[in-house]
Enzyme design. Structure first.
Site, mmCIF file in Angstrom:
data_model
loop_
_atom_site.group_PDB
_atom_site.id
_atom_site.type_symbol
_atom_site.label_atom_id
_atom_site.label_comp_id
_atom_site.label_asym_id
_atom_site.label_seq_id
_atom_site.Cartn_x
_atom_site.Cartn_y
_atom_site.Cartn_z
ATOM 1 N N GLU A 70 0.850 -1.181 0.000
ATOM 2 C CA GLU A 70 0.000 0.000 0.000
ATOM 3 C C GLU A 70 0.890 1.237 0.000
ATOM 4 O OE1 GLU A 70 -2.789 0.323 3.258
ATOM 5 O OE2 GLU A 70 -3.715 2.093 2.386
ATOM 6 N N GLY A 90 3.197 2.101 10.827
ATOM 7 C CA GLY A 90 2.997 1.313 12.036
ATOM 8 C C GLY A 90 2.768 -0.154 11.725
ATOM 9 N N GLU A 121 -2.361 -4.196 6.895
ATOM 10 C CA GLU A 121 -3.440 -5.186 7.020
ATOM 11 C C GLU A 121 -3.509 -6.239 5.925
ATOM 12 O OE1 GLU A 121 -3.848 -1.866 6.214
ATOM 13 O OE2 GLU A 121 -5.505 -1.564 4.834
ATOM 14 N N HIS A 130 -6.600 -2.505 15.050
ATOM 15 C CA HIS A 130 -6.850 -1.727 13.829
ATOM 16 C C HIS A 130 -6.634 -2.585 12.585
ATOM 17 C CE1 HIS A 130 -6.666 2.022 11.326
ATOM 18 N NE2 HIS A 130 -5.859 1.263 10.591
ATOM 19 N N GLU A 131 -5.498 -3.246 12.512
ATOM 20 C CA GLU A 131 -5.212 -4.039 11.313
ATOM 21 C C GLU A 131 -6.170 -5.226 11.219
ATOM 22 O OE1 GLU A 131 -3.557 -2.309 9.490
ATOM 23 O OE2 GLU A 131 -2.390 -1.095 10.896
ATOM 24 N N HIS A 145 -9.490 -4.095 9.786
ATOM 25 C CA HIS A 145 -9.464 -3.861 8.337
ATOM 26 C C HIS A 145 -9.936 -5.081 7.553
ATOM 27 C CE1 HIS A 145 -8.000 0.100 7.436
ATOM 28 N NE2 HIS A 145 -6.818 -0.047 8.009
#
Ligand code: BES
Ligand code: ZN
Length: 867
Positions: free
Chosen positions: A123, A263, A266, A299-300, A303
């Site tokens: 990404e 950081g 995903e 968070h990941e 996703h």
């Protein structure tokens, strides 16, 4: 000049990819990548019958085959940036073979090596650095990956999905074959190869499927994975409980690497993480590190639904997955730790970074209209303001309405690449609500200002509240239109309690609206913007007494904290003005007594107490000034810290002693204990008295957990004493072998309030352990100094500007993405007094003219210099 890409120019892809079969012959110096793709013309594409044009970046092409036949050089056009084939049928198979150089890939985009481990970052547009491809998120394909590598150096070979086969090869090599059953865009592709150890676990989903959980790290770090695994399990459970969302593969892998631009990432079934967000044990990681890991792991994981199953049509829609997923991880962390502490942290972050961005030359809406380098748009606006905009839906629709809307969005768009409008429409449809006006939050930049004016009508027993909204007009944009702004309020009586019937969410939709509260028994005190119900700035006349009253009584914990911050901010800004007028400084007794009350309140938890007793940062104070003089801000704030230390010395001492001893356990009680203890220590050490310095020295020597060790070190590094140098030397000797802890050593010295900070930073940039090519290390020293040490970075002689600019151009040649984050520290140059402003501008101009500067850095400096 670099090309600017516009949102309005979006066109569907002319071609689609049904499947990609990749073969990697791994070698650090020279890796062969073979891709076999099944392509066809897109029936919904712009039917132009044009050539096939694949993206590439720094690739060496070896061969191209179309439906099995090798093409000669006249049949295609290839350079390192693209591969174009004029004559292609409706449906065809394309095979390419390219060479790439992972060990020389210092940009850390595409396939690279980190401490001998192969890993990928795709990404936003990194896949094109691995092979020629339609590298855009709306092209989704089924991937298989065969990895071949030396067996002894790379025993572990990982990619997305399920491992389906493996075998040996001649010359000590072996291979593994992976298959991802879900169609995905190329930005979610991942590959890892190395000599890694696995920390394993399992999770049984609510429907009873067992998922293997694997955290892969360098063998020496195998004892630091427990927290990441526990966080992953908690996140999986939370998403089932809160949204009914289950994981969809039989395996979930996380790999930690030391060199990573961001950081974490995903990638489907194979997340790749900066080791900072995986590795922790109490002796090496602080409470904040633990919370960071929990939040990023979640968070990941989140996703997988909001990003992977439903992805973005184009990169302008980035907030669709990032704003939504940040909102989800914030809510998760609020449930895991403490809702009010989490809210305070999130809002402080938003105000510090995002409000500044919105007030500066790089202001953009959460859905930008154009960009030159997409990597520059992973901003706090897209992320943090984007999360606040998602929160608006929940505030307007309620938690259940939001859940219904989210499920409807995921069901109707599963396996598709969609837009922010699709999200808003799904939310509206599921709730039978009209959310059209919310669209403006996606298209208007700048922080809205809400003016509030309350009037008490004694004879009628009524209170009218007039709210009006305004927004700074952005150059080159149309006049801002009024937004939908939910404002949560309550009215307090003299007893400090909410007056029944006055707790409401007001919906401001017009430029100005008046709301009336009737049948009130007494003159009320207004509590407004509870829980920070919208990402706005509030302007309202309020006395210090009113603020102190709210600080003591508001039923909304966020607003209790907020009132204290507002009070401190007003007092601090008054002192800044006095410093500039060269008048003597005097501390307001109101602040001392408000602080005393908080300190002695036994009902408050340590974390909240510590946050309430923290003063607004120099960065936040500077935002309030039309022309910033960083020395004046630093002096005023330093004065208040010392005066509060002095006036409440006995209370701080008592607080410190009461909380001095406990366990290293990472639980709410111990975290709260450490936070209030360390807050007391900061105020005490600021007095620079031998007995208070001795407390820090003792804590530094005795601490077994990193939170207390680090806090003592921070206090000592702020001083100018013999103890300071001793602590710096001791820290280094003890932790030189632990990169993540050594990062703290660099960072804390870079952020120190000591007058020696700049000289230390210059010396540290030549330290044998400093390494510009490692993003964590470069950020710890350079970014933390430039963005987190205003008084030292903005020294009036401009030497720190020059130093940082020199480092930026050197780093730019290695890793433009990290360089461009650091150079952003110059963005606010126009807001400084003329001397500094001129010096900053000169450095920006020097960088802009630097030969070979990357498009990442040039986009930032050009924008900063515009207008
Ligand atoms: N998708 C991003 C990672 C990313 C960012 C890749 C920029 C490429 C360019 C990931 O989901 C993410 O948002 N990571 C954040 C941490 C998160 C907790 C906000 C990061 O890396 O900072
Ligand atoms: Zn993300």
């Amino acid at each position: 000049m670099h090309e600017r890409i516009y949102r309005k120019d979006y066109q569907a892809s002319e071609f689609l990819v049904d499947s990609v079969d990749l073969v990697f012959e791994l070698d650090p110096a020279e890796t062969v990548v073979k891709a076999k793709m099944q392509l066809r013309r897109n029936p919904d594409g712009p039917a132009r019958g044009g050539p096939l044009r694949l993206h590439g970046d720094e690739l060496e092409l070896r061969s191209v085959r179309l439906n099995g036949t090798r093409l000669d050089v006249s049949q295609f056009e290839a350079d390192s940036q693209s591969l174009a084939i004029a004559d292609v049928p409706e449906r065809f198979q394309l095979e390419t073979e390219v060479l790439i150089h992972p060990a020389q890939n210092t940009k850390l985009m595409g396939l690279y090596t980190s401490s001998g481990t192969f890993c990928t970052q795709c990404e936003a547009e990194g896949f094109r650095r691995i092979t020629y491809y339609l590298d855009r998120p709306d092209v989704m394909a089924r991937f298989t990956t065969r990895i071949e590598a030396d067996r002894s150096s790379y025993p572990i070979l990982l990619s997305n999905g399920n491992r389906v086969a493996r075998g040996d090869l001649p010359n000590g090599r072996h291979w593994v074959q992976w298959e991802d059953p879900f169609r995905k865009p190329s930005y979610l592709f991942a590959l890892v190869a190395g000599d890694l150890a696995c920390h394993e676990g399992t999770f049984t989903t609510s429907s009873g499927r067992e998922v293997a959980l694997e955290i892969w790290v360098e063998p020496a770090n195998a004892d630091k994975c427990g927290h990441a695994l526990a966080s992953l399990k908690a996140a999986m459970k939370w998403d089932e409980d809160r949204y009914g969302l289950e994981y969809d593969l039989d395996i979930y892998m996380i790999v930690a690497v030391d060199d990573f631009n961001m950081g974490a990432m995903e990638n489907k079934g194979l997340n790749i993480f900066n080791s900072k967000y995986v590795l922790a044990k109490p002796s090496t990681a602080t409470d904040d590190d633990y919370e960071g890991i929990e939040g990023v792991v979640a968070h990941e994981y989140f996703h997988n639904w909001t990003g992977n199953r439903v992805t973005c049509r184009d990169w302008f829609q980035l907030t669709l997955k990032e704003g939504l997923t940040v909102f989800r991880d914030q809510e998760f962390s609020a449930d895991m730790t403490s809702r009010e502490v989490q809210r305070i942290k999130d809002v402080t972050r938003l105000r510090t970074a995002q409000f500044a961005e919105d007030a500066g030359p790089l202001a953009h809406p959460i859905r930008p209209e154009s960009y030159i380098e997409m990597n520059n748009f992973y901003t706090s606006t897209v992320y943090e303001k984007g999360a606040e905009v998602v929160r608006l839906y929940q505030t307007l629709l309620g938690r259940d309405g939001f859940r219904k809307g989210l499920r409807h969005y995921l069901e109707t768009h599963d396996a598709r690449a969609v837009t922010c409008d699709d999200f808003r429409e799904a939310m509206a449809e599921a709730n039978d609500a009209d959310l059209t006006q919310l669209e403006r939050w996606y298209s208007q930049a700048g922080t809205p200002i809400v003016h509030a004016n309350g009037v008490w009508h004694e004879s009628a027993g009524a209170y009218t509240l007039t709210l009006s909204q305004s927004q700074r007009a952005m150059p080159k944009e149309t006049e801002p239109r009024p937004l939908t702004i939910p404002i949560c309020v309550g009215l307090l009586g003299a007893n400090g309690k909410d007056i029944p019937g006055t707790v409401r969410t007001l919906e401001l939709n017009e430029p100005e609206q008046t709301f009336t509260f009737e049948n009130l028994p007494e003159r009320p005190i207004l509590s407004i913007g509870r829980g920070f119900s919208a990402p706005i700035k509030l302007e309202m006349k309020r006395s210090h007494e009113e603020l102190a009253f709210l600080m003591a009584h508001d039923s909304d914990p966020f607003n209790r904290w907020e009132a204290g911050q507002e009070l401190a901010k007003r007092i601090l800004l008054g002192l800044v003005a006095r410093v500039l007028e060269k008048r003597p400084l005097e501390l307001d007794e109101g602040l001392v007594s408000a602080f005393r009350k908080v300190l002695s309140d036994p009902s408050l938890d340590g974390s909240i107490k510590a946050l309430t007793l923290a003063l607004p940062s120099e960065e936040l104070l500077s935002q309030e000034l039309s022309l910033v003089d960083p020395d004046a801000v630093h002096r005023a704030r330093g004065f208040v810290i010392r005066e509060l230390g002095l006036a409440l010395r006995a209370e701080w001492m008592r607080t410190y002693e009461q909380h001095a001893r406990g366990a290293d356990a990472i639980d709410k009680a111990q975290i709260g204990r450490r936070r209030i203890k360390n807050r007391a220590l900061r105020y005490l050490v600021a007095l620079e008295a031998p007995d208070t310095i001795a407390l820090a020295v003792e804590q530094f020597g005795a601490a077994t957990g990193m939170t207390e060790y680090e806090a003592a070190f921070v206090s000592l590094v702020d001083l100018d004493s013999a103890e300071t140098d001793r602590a710096i030397a001791e820290f280094y000797e003890r932790w030189r072998g632990e990169p993540l802890v050594l990062d703290k050593w660099f960072r804390i010295q870079a952020m120190s309030g000591s007058p020696l900070a700049f000289d230390r930073v210059v010396a540290l940039s030549k330290h044998p352990d400093f390494n510009l090519a490692n993003p964590n290390r470069a950020r710890s020293l350079l970014y933390c100094f430039a963005a987190g040490n205003p008084v030292a970075f903005h020294r009036a002689d401009g030497r720190a500007y020059r130093f940082i600019a020199d480092q930026v151009v050197e780093l730019d040649a290695i890793n433009p993405q990290v360089a461009s984050r650091i150079v952003s520290s110059f963005n606010q140059w126009k807001r400084y007094e003329p001397g500094r402003s001129g010096l900053m501008k000169a450095e920006l101009e020097r960088i802009a003219r630097w030969p070979g500067i990357s498009k990442d850095v040039s986009e930032i400096v050009e924008r900063a210099l515009e207008r």
